[in-house]
Design a protein around this motif. Structure first.
Motif, PDB file in Angstrom:
ATOM      1  N   GLU A  53      -8.948   6.026  13.896  1.00  0.00           N
ATOM      2  CA  GLU A  53      -8.281   5.412  12.740  1.00  0.00           C
ATOM      3  C   GLU A  53      -9.252   4.915  11.681  1.00  0.00           C
ATOM      4  OE1 GLU A  53      -5.443   2.517  14.094  1.00  0.00           O
ATOM      5  OE2 GLU A  53      -4.566   3.950  15.500  1.00  0.00           O
ATOM      6  N   CYS A  54     -10.511   4.765  12.043  1.00  0.00           N
ATOM      7  CA  CYS A  54     -11.526   4.339  11.069  1.00  0.00           C
ATOM      8  C   CYS A  54     -11.670   5.346   9.937  1.00  0.00           C
ATOM      9  CB  CYS A  54     -12.874   4.152  11.753  1.00  0.00           C
ATOM     10  SG  CYS A  54     -12.910   2.820  12.939  1.00  0.00           S
ATOM     11  N   PHE A  55     -11.255   6.569  10.169  1.00  0.00           N
ATOM     12  CA  PHE A  55     -11.426   7.636   9.184  1.00  0.00           C
ATOM     13  C   PHE A  55     -10.164   7.887   8.362  1.00  0.00           C
ATOM     14  CE2 PHE A  55     -14.324   8.479  12.730  1.00  0.00           C
ATOM     15  CZ  PHE A  55     -15.527   8.431  12.048  1.00  0.00           C
ATOM     16  N   ASN A  56      -9.099   7.123   8.589  1.00  0.00           N
ATOM     17  CA  ASN A  56      -7.823   7.375   7.914  1.00  0.00           C
ATOM     18  C   ASN A  56      -7.920   7.358   6.397  1.00  0.00           C
ATOM     19  OD1 ASN A  56      -6.457   7.776  10.289  1.00  0.00           O
ATOM     20  ND2 ASN A  56      -5.472   5.768  10.315  1.00  0.00           N
ATOM     21  N   GLU A  57      -8.564   6.347   5.832  1.00  0.00           N
ATOM     22  CA  GLU A  57      -8.627   6.244   4.377  1.00  0.00           C
ATOM     23  C   GLU A  57      -9.449   7.386   3.773  1.00  0.00           C
ATOM     24  OE1 GLU A  57      -9.594   3.082   0.812  1.00  0.00           O
ATOM     25  OE2 GLU A  57     -10.277   2.596   2.833  1.00  0.00           O
ATOM     26  N   LEU A  58     -10.582   7.680   4.380  1.00  0.00           N
ATOM     27  CA  LEU A  58     -11.426   8.765   3.886  1.00  0.00           C
ATOM     28  C   LEU A  58     -10.727  10.116   4.043  1.00  0.00           C
ATOM     29  CD1 LEU A  58     -14.116   9.641   2.678  1.00  0.00           C
ATOM     30  CD2 LEU A  58     -15.046   9.679   5.012  1.00  0.00           C
ATOM     31  N   LYS A  59     -10.052  10.312   5.167  1.00  0.00           N
ATOM     32  CA  LYS A  59      -9.316  11.563   5.397  1.00  0.00           C
ATOM     33  C   LYS A  59      -8.206  11.724   4.364  1.00  0.00           C
ATOM     34  CE  LYS A  59      -6.617  13.974   8.915  1.00  0.00           C
ATOM     35  NZ  LYS A  59      -6.138  13.927  10.305  1.00  0.00           N
ATOM     36  N   CYS A  60      -7.505  10.658   4.083  1.00  0.00           N
ATOM     37  CA  CYS A  60      -6.419  10.670   3.102  1.00  0.00           C
ATOM     38  C   CYS A  60      -6.961  11.002   1.707  1.00  0.00           C
ATOM     39  CB  CYS A  60      -5.725   9.313   3.108  1.00  0.00           C
ATOM     40  SG  CYS A  60      -4.323   9.182   2.012  1.00  0.00           S
ATOM     41  N   LEU A  61      -8.082  10.405   1.343  1.00  0.00           N
ATOM     42  CA  LEU A  61      -8.681  10.642   0.037  1.00  0.00           C
ATOM     43  C   LEU A  61      -9.121  12.104  -0.102  1.00  0.00           C
ATOM     44  CD1 LEU A  61      -9.688   9.427  -2.643  1.00  0.00           C
ATOM     45  CD2 LEU A  61     -11.795   8.812  -1.454  1.00  0.00           C
ATOM     46  N   ALA A  62      -9.804  12.617   0.900  1.00  0.00           N
ATOM     47  CA  ALA A  62     -10.265  14.012   0.850  1.00  0.00           C
ATOM     48  C   ALA A  62      -9.078  14.971   0.817  1.00  0.00           C
ATOM     49  CB  ALA A  62     -11.172  14.313   2.043  1.00  0.00           C
ATOM     50  N   ALA A  63      -8.071  14.713   1.638  1.00  0.00           N
ATOM     51  CA  ALA A  63      -6.903  15.595   1.672  1.00  0.00           C
ATOM     52  C   ALA A  63      -6.172  15.598   0.329  1.00  0.00           C
ATOM     53  CB  ALA A  63      -5.957  15.170   2.794  1.00  0.00           C
ATOM     54  N   ALA A  64      -6.032  14.436  -0.270  1.00  0.00           N
ATOM     55  CA  ALA A  64      -5.337  14.346  -1.553  1.00  0.00           C
ATOM     56  C   ALA A  64      -6.096  15.110  -2.637  1.00  0.00           C
ATOM     57  CB  ALA A  64      -5.168  12.888  -1.961  1.00  0.00           C
ATOM     58  N   LEU A  65      -7.415  14.996  -2.644  1.00  0.00           N
ATOM     59  CA  LEU A  65      -8.211  15.658  -3.670  1.00  0.00           C
ATOM     60  C   LEU A  65      -8.295  17.164  -3.470  1.00  0.00           C
ATOM     61  CD1 LEU A  65     -10.837  12.865  -4.023  1.00  0.00           C
ATOM     62  CD2 LEU A  65      -9.383  13.726  -5.867  1.00  0.00           C
TER      63      LEU A  65
END
Length: 148
Positions: A53-65
């Motif tokens: 879960e530590c990677f959720n925000e970064l994963k979300c940002l990369a996926a959105a971009l």
């Protein structure tokens, strides 16, 4: 991890670390998304609960971009759809990346996809699209800071 920048003279002060990112493009974002998947796999292999879960925000940002629907999702009227699809997405961080985004030209798009721009598997923004999206995000951030 990064070399600090002397704000007064805008010089990079070397500390022997990795230089800060000055540009990123769609291929760099795709590579970042791949790295995140590997980090998540490693986190799962450690047996440490909720480490992934530590990677959720970064994963979300990369996926959105990388999402071809991002230009539509960034429109103010699509706030709810954006929050539903990308609950951890921060417009401040999207703006920070857009400001360093190296837009592609149509020639790069054609070469990257074998001559057809219609079958892109991920978002590749042209310079003019980056400028427009940056304006849209800045507008929303300024309206949000005014309590609107």
């Amino acid at each position: 991890l990064t070399d600090p920048v002397d704000d007064l003279e805008r010089r990079r002060v070397s500390s022997g670390g990795i230089a800060p990112v000055s540009k990123i493009d769609s291929f760099g974002l795709r590579n970042l998304a791949t790295d995140i998947a590997h980090f998540e796999a490693f986190a799962d292999s450690t047996g440490v609960g909720q480490l992934r879960e530590c990677f959720n925000e970064l994963k979300c940002l990369a996926a959105a971009l990388l999402d071809r629907d991002l230009p539509m999702l960034l429109l103010p009227d699509n706030y709810q759809a954006r929050r539903k699809k990308y609950p951890f997405l921060s417009l401040e961080k999207v703006l920070a990346i857009l400001e360093k985004y190296a837009g592609t030209g149509i020639g790069e798009k054609l070469m990257a996809r074998g001559g057809s721009t219609g079958n892109r598997e991920f978002l590749m923004l042209e310079k003019k699209e980056v400028i427009q999206l940056t304006k849209i995000v800045k507008l929303q951030l300024s309206l949000g800071s005014q309590g609107i």
